[in-house]
Scaffold this motif. Sequence first.
Motif, PDB file in Angstrom:
ATOM      1  N   ARG A 129      35.712  38.553  31.095  1.00  0.00           N
ATOM      2  CA  ARG A 129      36.163  37.683  29.992  1.00  0.00           C
ATOM      3  C   ARG A 129      36.383  36.259  30.593  1.00  0.00           C
ATOM      4  NH1 ARG A 129      39.515  41.925  28.034  1.00  0.00           N
ATOM      5  NH2 ARG A 129      41.366  41.183  28.933  1.00  0.00           N
ATOM      6  N   ARG A 130      37.278  36.157  31.847  1.00  0.00           N
ATOM      7  CA  ARG A 130      37.168  34.973  32.543  1.00  0.00           C
ATOM      8  C   ARG A 130      35.997  34.367  33.014  1.00  0.00           C
ATOM      9  NH1 ARG A 130      42.247  32.561  32.759  1.00  0.00           N
ATOM     10  NH2 ARG A 130      40.886  30.935  32.719  1.00  0.00           N
ATOM     11  N   GLU A 131      35.123  35.420  33.704  1.00  0.00           N
ATOM     12  CA  GLU A 131      33.921  34.888  34.072  1.00  0.00           C
ATOM     13  C   GLU A 131      32.967  34.028  33.153  1.00  0.00           C
ATOM     14  OE1 GLU A 131      30.198  36.933  36.653  1.00  0.00           O
ATOM     15  OE2 GLU A 131      31.235  38.064  35.068  1.00  0.00           O
ATOM     16  N   ARG A 132      33.184  34.633  31.618  1.00  0.00           N
ATOM     17  CA  ARG A 132      32.366  34.001  30.713  1.00  0.00           C
ATOM     18  C   ARG A 132      33.077  32.675  30.309  1.00  0.00           C
ATOM     19  NH1 ARG A 132      32.208  39.397  28.696  1.00  0.00           N
ATOM     20  NH2 ARG A 132      34.074  39.142  27.621  1.00  0.00           N
ATOM     21  N   GLN A 133      34.442  32.820  30.123  1.00  0.00           N
ATOM     22  CA  GLN A 133      35.077  31.571  29.845  1.00  0.00           C
ATOM     23  C   GLN A 133      34.699  30.361  30.664  1.00  0.00           C
ATOM     24  OE1 GLN A 133      37.096  30.837  27.140  1.00  0.00           O
ATOM     25  NE2 GLN A 133      37.166  28.751  28.018  1.00  0.00           N
ATOM     26  N   MET A 134      34.636  30.611  31.986  1.00  0.00           N
ATOM     27  CA  MET A 134      34.578  29.728  33.064  1.00  0.00           C
ATOM     28  C   MET A 134      33.211  29.348  33.335  1.00  0.00           C
ATOM     29  SD  MET A 134      37.209  31.247  35.690  1.00  0.00           S
ATOM     30  CE  MET A 134      37.171  29.848  36.842  1.00  0.00           C
ATOM     31  N   GLN A 135      32.095  30.087  32.674  1.00  0.00           N
ATOM     32  CA  GLN A 135      30.600  30.017  32.698  1.00  0.00           C
ATOM     33  C   GLN A 135      30.046  30.347  34.210  1.00  0.00           C
ATOM     34  OE1 GLN A 135      29.360  26.183  31.302  1.00  0.00           O
ATOM     35  NE2 GLN A 135      30.250  26.418  29.194  1.00  0.00           N
ATOM     36  N   ARG A 136      30.631  31.514  34.483  1.00  0.00           N
ATOM     37  CA  ARG A 136      30.359  31.903  35.876  1.00  0.00           C
ATOM     38  C   ARG A 136      31.011  30.937  37.032  1.00  0.00           C
ATOM     39  NH1 ARG A 136      26.457  35.601  36.061  1.00  0.00           N
ATOM     40  NH2 ARG A 136      24.864  35.990  34.136  1.00  0.00           N
ATOM     41  N   PHE A 137      31.404  31.767  38.088  1.00  0.00           N
ATOM     42  CA  PHE A 137      32.120  31.428  39.224  1.00  0.00           C
ATOM     43  C   PHE A 137      31.216  30.397  40.092  1.00  0.00           C
ATOM     44  CE2 PHE A 137      34.152  35.222  38.351  1.00  0.00           C
ATOM     45  CZ  PHE A 137      35.524  34.737  37.985  1.00  0.00           C
ATOM     46  N   LYS A 138      31.788  29.259  40.820  1.00  0.00           N
ATOM     47  CA  LYS A 138      30.907  28.245  41.390  1.00  0.00           C
ATOM     48  C   LYS A 138      30.335  28.452  42.602  1.00  0.00           C
ATOM     49  CE  LYS A 138      31.077  25.957  37.350  1.00  0.00           C
ATOM     50  NZ  LYS A 138      31.901  26.964  36.739  1.00  0.00           N
ATOM     51  N   SER A 139      31.342  29.227  43.525  1.00  0.00           N
ATOM     52  CA  SER A 139      31.231  29.959  44.583  1.00  0.00           C
ATOM     53  C   SER A 139      32.025  31.210  45.120  1.00  0.00           C
ATOM     54  CB  SER A 139      31.487  28.731  45.913  1.00  0.00           C
ATOM     55  OG  SER A 139      32.869  28.605  45.781  1.00  0.00           O
ATOM     56  N   ALA A 140      31.471  31.871  46.114  1.00  0.00           N
ATOM     57  CA  ALA A 140      32.195  33.089  46.559  1.00  0.00           C
ATOM     58  C   ALA A 140      33.612  32.775  46.817  1.00  0.00           C
ATOM     59  CB  ALA A 140      31.219  33.810  47.747  1.00  0.00           C
ATOM     60  N   ARG A 141      33.766  31.955  47.417  1.00  0.00           N
ATOM     61  CA  ARG A 141      35.301  31.413  47.861  1.00  0.00           C
ATOM     62  C   ARG A 141      36.206  31.134  46.877  1.00  0.00           C
ATOM     63  NH1 ARG A 141      37.041  25.802  51.168  1.00  0.00           N
ATOM     64  NH2 ARG A 141      39.198  26.611  51.496  1.00  0.00           N
ATOM     65  N   HIS A 142      35.509  30.361  45.635  1.00  0.00           N
ATOM     66  CA  HIS A 142      36.119  30.075  44.436  1.00  0.00           C
ATOM     67  C   HIS A 142      36.629  31.301  43.776  1.00  0.00           C
ATOM     68  CE1 HIS A 142      35.888  29.041  40.080  1.00  0.00           C
ATOM     69  NE2 HIS A 142      36.845  28.536  40.478  1.00  0.00           N
ATOM     70  N   ALA A 143      35.647  32.336  43.808  1.00  0.00           N
ATOM     71  CA  ALA A 143      35.807  33.432  42.921  1.00  0.00           C
ATOM     72  C   ALA A 143      36.865  34.376  43.461  1.00  0.00           C
ATOM     73  CB  ALA A 143      34.279  34.264  42.749  1.00  0.00           C
ATOM     74  N   GLN A 144      36.845  34.497  44.895  1.00  0.00           N
ATOM     75  CA  GLN A 144      37.819  35.498  45.646  1.00  0.00           C
ATOM     76  C   GLN A 144      39.250  34.657  45.503  1.00  0.00           C
ATOM     77  OE1 GLN A 144      37.833  38.422  47.502  1.00  0.00           O
ATOM     78  NE2 GLN A 144      39.886  38.155  47.240  1.00  0.00           N
ATOM     79  N   ARG A 145      39.367  33.227  45.474  1.00  0.00           N
ATOM     80  CA  ARG A 145      40.525  32.796  45.349  1.00  0.00           C
ATOM     81  C   ARG A 145      41.293  32.688  43.904  1.00  0.00           C
ATOM     82  NH1 ARG A 145      42.327  26.596  47.477  1.00  0.00           N
ATOM     83  NH2 ARG A 145      44.517  26.702  46.932  1.00  0.00           N
ATOM     84  N   PHE A 146      40.367  32.534  43.111  1.00  0.00           N
ATOM     85  CA  PHE A 146      40.732  32.562  41.829  1.00  0.00           C
ATOM     86  C   PHE A 146      41.027  33.761  41.273  1.00  0.00           C
ATOM     87  CE2 PHE A 146      39.840  33.609  37.348  1.00  0.00           C
ATOM     88  CZ  PHE A 146      40.741  32.778  36.657  1.00  0.00           C
ATOM     89  N   LEU A 147      40.296  35.071  41.583  1.00  0.00           N
ATOM     90  CA  LEU A 147      40.452  36.483  41.129  1.00  0.00           C
ATOM     91  C   LEU A 147      41.639  37.058  41.800  1.00  0.00           C
ATOM     92  CD1 LEU A 147      36.871  37.507  40.749  1.00  0.00           C
ATOM     93  CD2 LEU A 147      38.290  37.132  38.958  1.00  0.00           C
ATOM     94  N   SER A 148      41.963  36.857  42.957  1.00  0.00           N
ATOM     95  CA  SER A 148      43.273  37.241  43.768  1.00  0.00           C
ATOM     96  C   SER A 148      44.601  36.995  42.971  1.00  0.00           C
ATOM     97  CB  SER A 148      43.219  36.700  45.071  1.00  0.00           C
ATOM     98  OG  SER A 148      42.220  37.467  45.842  1.00  0.00           O
TER      99      SER A 148
END
Length: 236
Positions: free
Chosen positions: A175-194
Amino acid sequence: MPTSLNPFRRFRYPAEVIQHAVWLYHCFSLSLRDVELILAARGIVVSYESIREWGLRFGRLFANELKRRRPRPGDKWYMDEVFIRIRGKQHLLWRAVDQDGNVLDVLLQSRRSAKAAKRFFRKLLKGLQYVPRVIVTDKLRSYAAAKRDILPGVEHRQSRYLNNRAEVSHQPTRRRERQMQRFKSARHAQRFLSTHSRIHNHFQLRRHRLTADQHREARSAAFGTWRDVTGVASAV
């Protein structure tokens, strides 16, 4: 709390506004602009860029403190991995939950190899004083290879049907991935999802297993912990 350790020092907005914005952003499928609008409706004029900065700066502090305070996880762990596409490249998000649905940890990696599985196992076990009684995974062979080296005495059940609990736990991320229109980088995704997994999961109270009174009590306790956490985040 000593002034020198106050994480809210030099911020124009009070701690109550900042922690509320972080809570809104991670507990609901809201964009930064949605949170900006909700705060504006309450007379708090703040830009979505400031809310982004609050989420990055304070979200991890709050999430780490929630992790430190969480009760000991259950002894049955469910593990699963799901594909996430970032800038056209596929990554694997590894996730583990216990039998009560509590998210134990997440790790974003580029592979599903035995080496990646071992790295995930080590991250899961870091800081814990015990190992699970049983782990449940799908039939990916990397899990078995990692389990033999890192958790040799733990029972391992492999089935595509027993692992639904871990698979369902990916839904908030989707749901968050769709809301954010995908993550911008692997680092951003790891930090946000943690951060997101810990804050969001803290308020998921498994209502279907609670009476109305039990749910209200559990919800009050969750908010009480949250207020404590956002007040002592500098101690993390």
